[in-house]
Design a protein around this motif. Structure first.
Motif, PDB file in Angstrom:
ATOM      1  N   LYS A  28      -0.535  21.692  20.848  1.00 26.34           N
ATOM      2  CA  LYS A  28       0.018  20.999  22.009  1.00 26.34           C
ATOM      3  C   LYS A  28       1.337  21.666  22.372  1.00 26.34           C
ATOM      4  O   LYS A  28       2.290  21.623  21.604  1.00 26.34           O
ATOM      5  CB  LYS A  28       0.254  19.515  21.702  1.00 26.34           C
ATOM      6  CG  LYS A  28      -1.001  18.742  21.377  1.00 26.34           C
ATOM      7  CD  LYS A  28      -0.672  17.292  21.040  1.00 26.34           C
ATOM      8  CE  LYS A  28      -1.913  16.517  20.638  1.00 26.34           C
ATOM      9  NZ  LYS A  28      -1.588  15.122  20.248  1.00 26.34           N
ATOM     10  N   LEU A  29       1.353  22.315  23.543  1.00 25.61           N
ATOM     11  CA  LEU A  29       2.577  22.890  24.052  1.00 25.61           C
ATOM     12  C   LEU A  29       3.249  21.814  24.879  1.00 25.61           C
ATOM     13  O   LEU A  29       2.868  21.547  26.021  1.00 25.61           O
ATOM     14  CB  LEU A  29       2.298  24.138  24.905  1.00 25.61           C
ATOM     15  CG  LEU A  29       2.037  25.454  24.149  1.00 25.61           C
ATOM     16  CD1 LEU A  29       0.828  25.345  23.242  1.00 25.61           C
ATOM     17  CD2 LEU A  29       1.863  26.596  25.128  1.00 25.61           C
ATOM     18  N   ALA A  78       0.352  21.357  27.691  1.00 33.91           N
ATOM     19  CA  ALA A  78      -0.941  22.047  27.601  1.00 33.91           C
ATOM     20  C   ALA A  78      -1.530  21.833  26.213  1.00 33.91           C
ATOM     21  O   ALA A  78      -0.816  21.884  25.206  1.00 33.91           O
ATOM     22  CB  ALA A  78      -0.768  23.537  27.876  1.00 33.91           C
ATOM     23  N   VAL A  79      -2.852  21.606  26.157  1.00 42.20           N
ATOM     24  CA  VAL A  79      -3.570  21.488  24.898  1.00 42.20           C
ATOM     25  C   VAL A  79      -4.476  22.696  24.777  1.00 42.20           C
ATOM     26  O   VAL A  79      -5.333  22.943  25.645  1.00 42.20           O
ATOM     27  CB  VAL A  79      -4.401  20.184  24.849  1.00 42.20           C
ATOM     28  CG1 VAL A  79      -5.192  20.128  23.530  1.00 42.20           C
ATOM     29  CG2 VAL A  79      -3.504  18.970  24.986  1.00 42.20           C
ATOM     30  N   ILE A  80      -4.292  23.461  23.694  1.00 41.00           N
ATOM     31  CA  ILE A  80      -5.051  24.696  23.500  1.00 41.00           C
ATOM     32  C   ILE A  80      -5.796  24.617  22.171  1.00 41.00           C
ATOM     33  O   ILE A  80      -5.198  24.369  21.123  1.00 41.00           O
ATOM     34  CB  ILE A  80      -4.124  25.921  23.515  1.00 41.00           C
ATOM     35  CG1 ILE A  80      -3.423  26.033  24.875  1.00 41.00           C
ATOM     36  CG2 ILE A  80      -4.905  27.199  23.212  1.00 41.00           C
ATOM     37  CD1 ILE A  80      -2.429  27.180  24.958  1.00 41.00           C
ATOM     38  N   TYR A  81      -7.109  24.813  22.249  1.00 44.59           N
ATOM     39  CA  TYR A  81      -7.957  24.822  21.048  1.00 44.59           C
ATOM     40  C   TYR A  81      -7.979  26.246  20.508  1.00 44.59           C
ATOM     41  O   TYR A  81      -8.282  27.195  21.219  1.00 44.59           O
ATOM     42  CB  TYR A  81      -9.354  24.349  21.416  1.00 44.59           C
ATOM     43  CG  TYR A  81     -10.357  24.385  20.290  1.00 44.59           C
ATOM     44  CD1 TYR A  81     -10.137  23.690  19.096  1.00 44.59           C
ATOM     45  CD2 TYR A  81     -11.543  25.106  20.427  1.00 44.59           C
ATOM     46  CE1 TYR A  81     -11.076  23.719  18.080  1.00 44.59           C
ATOM     47  CE2 TYR A  81     -12.485  25.133  19.414  1.00 44.59           C
ATOM     48  CZ  TYR A  81     -12.238  24.440  18.236  1.00 44.59           C
ATOM     49  OH  TYR A  81     -13.164  24.472  17.224  1.00 44.59           O
ATOM     50  N   ASN A 136      -7.084  21.119  28.797  1.00 45.84           N
ATOM     51  CA  ASN A 136      -6.638  20.097  29.759  1.00 45.84           C
ATOM     52  C   ASN A 136      -6.027  20.761  30.982  1.00 45.84           C
ATOM     53  O   ASN A 136      -5.722  21.953  30.995  1.00 45.84           O
ATOM     54  CB  ASN A 136      -5.616  19.154  29.109  1.00 45.84           C
ATOM     55  CG  ASN A 136      -4.272  19.838  28.877  1.00 45.84           C
ATOM     56  OD1 ASN A 136      -4.223  21.009  28.490  1.00 45.84           O
ATOM     57  ND2 ASN A 136      -3.182  19.107  29.093  1.00 45.84           N
ATOM     58  N   GLY A 137      -5.855  19.963  32.029  1.00 47.04           N
ATOM     59  CA  GLY A 137      -5.140  20.421  33.211  1.00 47.04           C
ATOM     60  C   GLY A 137      -5.896  21.422  34.063  1.00 47.04           C
ATOM     61  O   GLY A 137      -7.112  21.615  33.942  1.00 47.04           O
ATOM     62  N   GLY A 184      -1.640  18.864  16.098  1.00 44.21           N
ATOM     63  CA  GLY A 184      -1.895  17.430  15.977  1.00 44.21           C
ATOM     64  C   GLY A 184      -0.648  16.696  16.438  1.00 44.21           C
ATOM     65  O   GLY A 184      -0.160  16.908  17.545  1.00 44.21           O
ATOM     66  N   ASP A 185      -0.085  15.865  15.584  1.00 43.92           N
ATOM     67  CA  ASP A 185       1.135  15.133  15.921  1.00 43.92           C
ATOM     68  C   ASP A 185       2.349  15.662  15.165  1.00 43.92           C
ATOM     69  O   ASP A 185       3.415  15.053  15.200  1.00 43.92           O
ATOM     70  CB  ASP A 185       0.960  13.635  15.615  1.00 43.92           C
ATOM     71  CG  ASP A 185       0.003  12.965  16.589  1.00 43.92           C
ATOM     72  OD1 ASP A 185       0.000  13.370  17.764  1.00 43.92           O
ATOM     73  OD2 ASP A 185      -0.747  12.067  16.171  1.00 43.92           O
TER      74      ASP A 185
END
Length: 263
Positions: A249-250, A257-260, A156-157, A230-231
């Motif tokens: 998810k940072l 930031a979402v990092i795979y 993302n971003g 996740g959550d």
């Protein structure tokens, strides 16, 4: 499924108010989604067999017998109201024989609006471009795999699509770059753009990634807004073992930031 479980059945992340319209919010729950399926199937059968629409007691019975969902009549009423308010379900008056009553009685029954699913399709269609982007990012991530490296891809971003390969003998620090450039820091730092403003500064790294013994681990040392798989929030200061193909998810929501993470 009991009443206490209802809030745990979201299909789409309810933390993102920009994503959830009224219709999507209405079906963002396993119980309400099941009710729509029940009404749809009944209307298909209805057309062939000239049967009546379903009233609340019948819906509750099907939820229990076919979906293993047990809720009170009051809770069912709240779910149906949510679907009505979203314009997905209509209420109609019918005559019906009901248990413990003599003769037919007037009861409120429920039917899908004729264009209910068409409306939903139009609302979720805008997500298709984003989904295709995710698939492209996933394929790009897979190209970097060799040996037993861990591959990180930003999802993302501003940094979306950036991919980093981490070897087993490396410990990587991840954080927002602030006033640092890559040349100011060792090669084991991953600097995220400053637009990820809820991610902690790399000088006090948001996250550490490393390999030991039996797998890949992360440690959130002292981030301001937490790290989530996740959550579920990662406990600060303790190593957390990753599963393959995890989304990190940072921070959450805007500025995160979402990092795979795949290996």
């Amino acid at each position: 499924m009991s009443d206490s479980d209802i809030n745990k059945t979201a299909i789409i992340d309810p933390e993102d108010p920009n994503l959830i319209s009224e219709k999507l919010s209405a079906v963002n729950n396993k119980v309400r989604f099941s009710i729509l399926e029940i009404l749809r199937d009944n209307q298909k059968y209805n057309q062939a067999q000239s049967k009546d629409p379903l009233y609340s007691r019948e819906i509750n019975s099907i939820l229990l017998n076919n979906y293993n969902i047990e809720i009170t009549p009051q809770m069912l009423g709240q779910h149906i109201k949510k679907l009505k308010d979203a314009g997905l379900v209509n209420e109609v008056e019918i005559k019906k024989e009901v248990p413990n009553k003599v003769g037919k009685r007037g009861v409120k029954a429920y039917v899908l609006k004729e264009d209910a699913f068409e409306d939903l399709f139009l609302e979720i269609n805008f997500l298709s471009d984003e989904l295709f982007t995710f698939f492209d990012l996933y394929k790009s991530n897979q190209k970097f795999h060799e040996d037993e490296n861990c591959v990180l891809t930003v999802f993302n971003g501003v940094d979306k699509g950036k991919t980093f390969k981490v070897r087993k003998d490396e410990t990587v620090l991840i954080g927002r770059k602030a006033s640092f450039s890559q040349g100011d820091l060792a090669s084991f730092s991953i600097l995220l753009d400053n637009s990820y403003d809820t991610v902690s500064n790399v000088s006090k790294p948001h996250l550490k990634l490393f390999y030991k013994d039996d797998g890949w681990y992360i440690i959130d040392g002292s981030s301001s807004n937490g790290t989530f798989i996740g959550d579920i929030e990662v406990q600060k200061g303790r190593p957390t073992k990753l599963r393959p193909n995890s989304f990190l998810k940072l921070s959450r929501g805007n500025g995160g930031a979402v990092i795979y993470c795949s290996f």
